[in-house]
Design an enzyme around this catalytic site. Structure first.
Site, short mmCIF file in Angstrom:
data_model
loop_
_atom_site.label_atom_id
_atom_site.label_comp_id
_atom_site.label_asym_id
_atom_site.label_seq_id
_atom_site.Cartn_x
_atom_site.Cartn_y
_atom_site.Cartn_z
N SER A 31 0.82 -1.22 0.00
CA SER A 31 0.00 0.00 0.00
C SER A 31 0.85 1.26 0.00
CB SER A 31 -0.88 0.05 1.26
OG SER A 31 -1.66 -1.10 1.37
N HIS A 62 -4.11 0.67 -4.17
CA HIS A 62 -3.42 -0.44 -4.83
C HIS A 62 -3.73 -0.38 -6.32
CE1 HIS A 62 -1.96 -3.32 -1.66
NE2 HIS A 62 -2.46 -2.32 -0.98
N HIS A 84 -5.47 -8.99 -0.64
CA HIS A 84 -5.29 -9.37 0.77
C HIS A 84 -6.30 -10.44 1.15
CE1 HIS A 84 -3.84 -5.26 0.30
NE2 HIS A 84 -3.00 -5.51 1.27
N TYR A 86 -8.23 -10.40 3.67
CA TYR A 86 -9.50 -9.82 4.12
C TYR A 86 -10.41 -9.40 2.97
CZ TYR A 86 -7.12 -5.39 3.25
OH TYR A 86 -6.42 -4.38 2.65
N GLU A 87 -9.86 -9.34 1.77
CA GLU A 87 -10.71 -8.97 0.63
C GLU A 87 -11.53 -10.13 0.12
OE1 GLU A 87 -8.81 -6.46 -2.52
OE2 GLU A 87 -7.03 -6.83 -1.31
N ALA A 114 3.05 -2.09 3.87
CA ALA A 114 2.90 -1.06 4.89
C ALA A 114 2.55 -1.79 6.18
CB ALA A 114 1.79 -0.10 4.51
N MET A 213 -1.23 -6.74 7.34
CA MET A 213 -2.31 -7.64 6.93
C MET A 213 -1.98 -8.41 5.65
SD MET A 213 -5.46 -5.01 7.51
CE MET A 213 -5.51 -3.92 8.94
N SER A 214 -0.70 -8.58 5.36
CA SER A 214 -0.37 -9.21 4.08
C SER A 214 0.89 -10.07 4.21
CB SER A 214 -0.15 -8.13 3.01
OG SER A 214 1.01 -7.37 3.32
N ASN A 237 2.94 3.79 10.73
CA ASN A 237 2.30 4.31 11.96
C ASN A 237 2.78 3.48 13.13
OD1 ASN A 237 0.38 2.34 10.33
ND2 ASN A 237 0.03 1.96 12.50
N HIS A 249 -6.68 4.59 7.18
CA HIS A 249 -6.01 4.15 5.95
C HIS A 249 -5.32 5.35 5.27
CE1 HIS A 249 -5.14 1.72 2.47
NE2 HIS A 249 -5.89 2.45 1.67
N1 HPA Z 1 -1.86 -2.72 11.43
C1 HPA Z 1 -2.12 -3.55 10.40
N2 HPA Z 1 -1.83 -3.24 9.15
C2 HPA Z 1 -1.26 -2.05 8.91
C3 HPA Z 1 -0.96 -1.15 9.92
C4 HPA Z 1 -1.28 -1.50 11.25
O1 HPA Z 1 -1.04 -0.75 12.22
N3 HPA Z 1 -0.39 -0.06 9.33
C5 HPA Z 1 -0.32 -0.33 8.00
N4 HPA Z 1 -0.86 -1.53 7.73
#
Ligand code: HPA
Length: 275
Positions: A31, A62, A84, A86-87, A114, A213-214, A237, A249
């Protein structure tokens, strides 16, 4: 022959009909990290939607392109965007692109994402070399089901999920370029909701330095196929509970763009060394 193998070979052939370059190295962009393709010469951009059977991502940010390109006249292929878990709730679908890239000839992969910083010493805007991972996707392994021997063995070794040599090249490249490159363990969580603070504390206790998440499903199938893998997380973050602010996001995407310069430079120089 295995079903996934058959399907991956057919889709690889469809791609070859659009671009018939030999590729050994693929890069998967996470991402907000799509800018890496701008560093490539002689691009052939193929939207996933134009490759029948190729999984398409629905996530904002994406791009969804397969990009053939060159650095110093040497070929590589880039996935600009990924699907992903979750998709779609289907790890076979998430990992099909890696099977296809392998059928195209790729034996090495650099995977990027990310992620949130779970290690309290790491900060938003930093890059992290992935040295190992923890699979906390409740979905489990992408290898569940009949094993397809064309790809690999039933019980693949996972003692070096991220190749030492490729990782060392990225480490040395970062040093040379004066880019801070943290190192640590990536933990894949289910998503699409960000983690709770309690979940992040649990991941920290398990040894996670970053959470996203990937990546983990792709790296598992790559190891199944004996591909060599290196991984880089862009820490966009501080993970949930480690900062005052709420997670969005947009923040993740914005930070991705801010570190894009370091990220692109690290990847470009690292890939150059590997080609
Ligand atoms: N958690 C999960 N996925 C992420 C995060 C996070 O803090 N930041 C970017 N992708």
């Amino acid at each position: 022959m295995g079903q996934i193998y058959d399907n991956a070979m057919v889709i690889a052939q469809r791609i070859r009909e659009k671009c018939d370059r030999k590729v050994d190295l693929c890069v998967v962009l996470g991402s907000g990290l799509g800018a890496f393709v701008d560093a490539l010469d002689n691009q052939v951009v193929i939207p996933y939607s134009q490759i029948e059977g190729f999984p398409c991502s629905s996530v904002h940010g994406h791009a969804g392109n397969l990009v053939f390109g060159q650095l110093d006249g040497k070929d590589l292929v880039v996935m600009q965007g990924r699907v992903h878990y979750y998709e779609c709730g289907d790890l076979k679908r998430v990992t099909l692109p890696i099977r296809i890239l392998h059928c195209l000839g790729c034996t090495r992969m650099i995977v990027t994402n990310a992620a949130g910083a779970a290690n309290v010493n790491f900060n938003a805007g930093e890059l992290m070399l992935i040295t190992d991972h923890i699979n906390m996707l409740m979905a489990g392994s992408p290898l569940v089901g009949l094993n397809e021997d064309e790809f690999g063995v039933r019980f693949p070794d996972m003692s070096e999920p991220y190749n030492h040599e490729m990782s060392d090249i990225l480490r040395k490249t970062a040093q040379k370029l004066g880019i801070l490159l943290r190192e640590g363990v990536y933990c894949a969580s289910h998503g699409p909701e960000y983690e709770t603070p309690a979940e992040v504390r649990m991941f920290q206790k398990l040894g996670a330095d970053a959470v996203g998440m990937s990546t983990v499903p792709e790296v598992v199938v790559a190891n199944h196929m004996l591909m060599k893998v290196a991984g880089v997380s862009c820490l966009t973050n501080k993970a949930s509970g480690l900062s005052e602010t709420k997670l969005t996001h947009d923040e993740v995407m914005e930070c991705g763009r801010k570190v894009a310069k370091d990220f692109v430079n690290l990847l470009r120089e690292g890939v150059r060394q590997m080609l």
